[in-house]
Structure formats: C-alpha cells, structure tokens
Scaffold this motif. Structure first.
Motif, PDB file in Angstrom:
ATOM      1  N   ARG A  57       0.812  -1.231   0.000  1.00 43.84           N
ATOM      2  CA  ARG A  57       0.000   0.000   0.000  1.00 43.84           C
ATOM      3  C   ARG A  57       0.838   1.271   0.000  1.00 43.84           C
ATOM      4  NH1 ARG A  57      -2.440  -0.759   6.017  1.00 43.84           N
ATOM      5  NH2 ARG A  57      -0.887  -2.342   6.392  1.00 43.84           N
ATOM      6  N   PHE A  58       2.150   1.132   0.218  1.00 42.67           N
ATOM      7  CA  PHE A  58       3.014   2.307   0.250  1.00 42.67           C
ATOM      8  C   PHE A  58       3.874   2.435  -1.007  1.00 42.67           C
ATOM      9  CE2 PHE A  58       2.547   0.991   4.769  1.00 42.67           C
ATOM     10  CZ  PHE A  58       1.658   1.989   5.120  1.00 42.67           C
ATOM     11  N   ILE A  59       3.499   1.746  -2.082  1.00 40.63           N
ATOM     12  CA  ILE A  59       4.230   1.882  -3.336  1.00 40.63           C
ATOM     13  C   ILE A  59       3.955   3.279  -3.880  1.00 40.63           C
ATOM     14  CG2 ILE A  59       4.374   1.094  -5.726  1.00 40.63           C
ATOM     15  CD1 ILE A  59       3.735  -1.673  -4.686  1.00 40.63           C
ATOM     16  N   ASP A  60       4.975   3.966  -4.272  1.00 43.42           N
ATOM     17  CA  ASP A  60       4.886   5.341  -4.791  1.00 43.42           C
ATOM     18  C   ASP A  60       4.316   6.311  -3.755  1.00 43.42           C
ATOM     19  OD1 ASP A  60       5.867   4.433  -7.222  1.00 43.42           O
ATOM     20  OD2 ASP A  60       3.866   4.093  -8.037  1.00 43.42           O
ATOM     21  N   LYS A  61       4.317   5.930  -2.487  1.00 50.92           N
ATOM     22  CA  LYS A  61       3.838   6.794  -1.413  1.00 50.92           C
ATOM     23  C   LYS A  61       4.758   6.601  -0.222  1.00 50.92           C
ATOM     24  CE  LYS A  61      -0.928   5.929  -2.612  1.00 50.92           C
ATOM     25  NZ  LYS A  61      -1.375   4.583  -2.806  1.00 50.92           N
ATOM     26  N   THR A  62       4.691   7.538   0.701  1.00 49.86           N
ATOM     27  CA  THR A  62       5.427   7.370   1.944  1.00 49.86           C
ATOM     28  C   THR A  62       4.442   7.051   3.051  1.00 49.86           C
ATOM     29  OG1 THR A  62       5.414   9.782   2.042  1.00 49.86           O
ATOM     30  CG2 THR A  62       7.519   8.733   1.606  1.00 49.86           C
ATOM     31  N   LYS A  63       4.859   6.213   3.974  1.00 50.00           N
ATOM     32  CA  LYS A  63       4.030   5.879   5.118  1.00 50.00           C
ATOM     33  C   LYS A  63       4.018   7.075   6.056  1.00 50.00           C
ATOM     34  CE  LYS A  63       3.702   2.606   8.912  1.00 50.00           C
ATOM     35  NZ  LYS A  63       4.353   1.458   9.546  1.00 50.00           N
ATOM     36  N   GLN A  64       2.834   7.543   6.367  1.00 43.95           N
ATOM     37  CA  GLN A  64       2.699   8.692   7.249  1.00 43.95           C
ATOM     38  C   GLN A  64       2.307   8.210   8.641  1.00 43.95           C
ATOM     39  OE1 GLN A  64      -0.047  11.411   5.478  1.00 43.95           O
ATOM     40  NE2 GLN A  64       1.204  11.689   3.670  1.00 43.95           N
ATOM     41  N   VAL A  65       3.116   8.540   9.617  1.00 46.07           N
ATOM     42  CA  VAL A  65       2.855   8.160  11.001  1.00 46.07           C
ATOM     43  C   VAL A  65       2.719   9.434  11.809  1.00 46.07           C
ATOM     44  CG1 VAL A  65       3.757   6.974  13.029  1.00 46.07           C
ATOM     45  CG2 VAL A  65       4.124   6.002  10.755  1.00 46.07           C
ATOM     46  N   ASN A  66       1.597   9.562  12.501  1.00 43.88           N
ATOM     47  CA  ASN A  66       1.367  10.726  13.347  1.00 43.88           C
ATOM     48  C   ASN A  66       2.266  10.613  14.576  1.00 43.88           C
ATOM     49  OD1 ASN A  66       0.423  12.829  14.843  1.00 43.88           O
ATOM     50  ND2 ASN A  66      -1.727  12.241  14.753  1.00 43.88           N
TER      51      ASN A  66
END
Length: 127
Positions: A57-66
C-alpha cells in the motif's frame, strides 16, 4: 486496475492461479517487495519487515505516522485540583465528549478518567 498496474511493477508479483470464481488473480511468487528500507514504527510499535506484503500500500507513497500520540497529548494536560471527594468527567461534553463518569478522589494522588485520561486530584488545602 491501478492497483494491478502497481503490483505488476513489483519484482516477484505475477499473474497466477485461477481463483474460486474462475478468474485469474495476482499471486506472489516471492515475498520480495520494493519497499522502503526503513519502516517508521507507529505508536503501538507496529513495524513491517522488508518482505511484508502489507507494504504494497506504500508503493509510490510514503508511510505517514502521526508523531503526536494521544497518550503524550493527555500527559501535557496538568492534573486538575478539585475540592470535592467525588468529581465527574464527560470529556468536555457535547458530540466530542464521552459518557459522564464519576471519579472518587479519597485516595491521595492523581486519578484518571477511564475514557479520556484526564487526571484529577483532591486539593486538601483549606482556606
């Protein structure tokens, strides 16, 4: 369709076996994903291994963690002094609150609300 195109770019994913509906489904032939080498842990400590399929799910995206965890935000609110032995908390009331709970302050120290974590203590100072 976009997910299928993204998955086709991952080394090790290919079109594979027929599923129970008679259509072809994507099957992982290996567990190798082109994932970020450093996975940021969440507030619960969840951190994926490099070969974990959930990183797709994080392909071409960055994992965002609050980084502002609720427990840390509540800890910033100082305990509230009360004169009475029993207090109630409703989390601020209204649609953003919670059911009213009563908290006994007879014992010394801070007492937390079970819903929102706000803390109260009995101020024994008499005027």
């Amino acid at each position: 369709m976009a997910l299928r195109q993204s998955l086709n770019r991952i080394p090790g994913f290919s079109r594979g076996l027929l599923n129970s509906h008679g259509t072809r489904s994507l099957v992982s032939t290996t567990n190798v994903l082109s994932a970020p080498s450093k996975d940021t842990p969440t507030h619960t400590g969840q951190q994926f291994e490099e070969d974990d399929y959930r990183l797709v799910r994080f392909i071409d995206k960055t994992k965002q963690v609050n980084q502002k965890f609720a427990i840390d935000l509540i800890a910033e609110v100082p305990p509230e002094a009360k004169q009475s032995r029993v207090v109630w908390c409703d989390g601020g009331g209204g649609p953003t609150g919670h059911p009213r709970v009563y908290i006994n302050l007879d014992q010394p120290g801070n007492h937390s609300c079970g819903y929102c974590g706000l803390r109260f203590y009995k101020d024994s100072h008499h005027h």
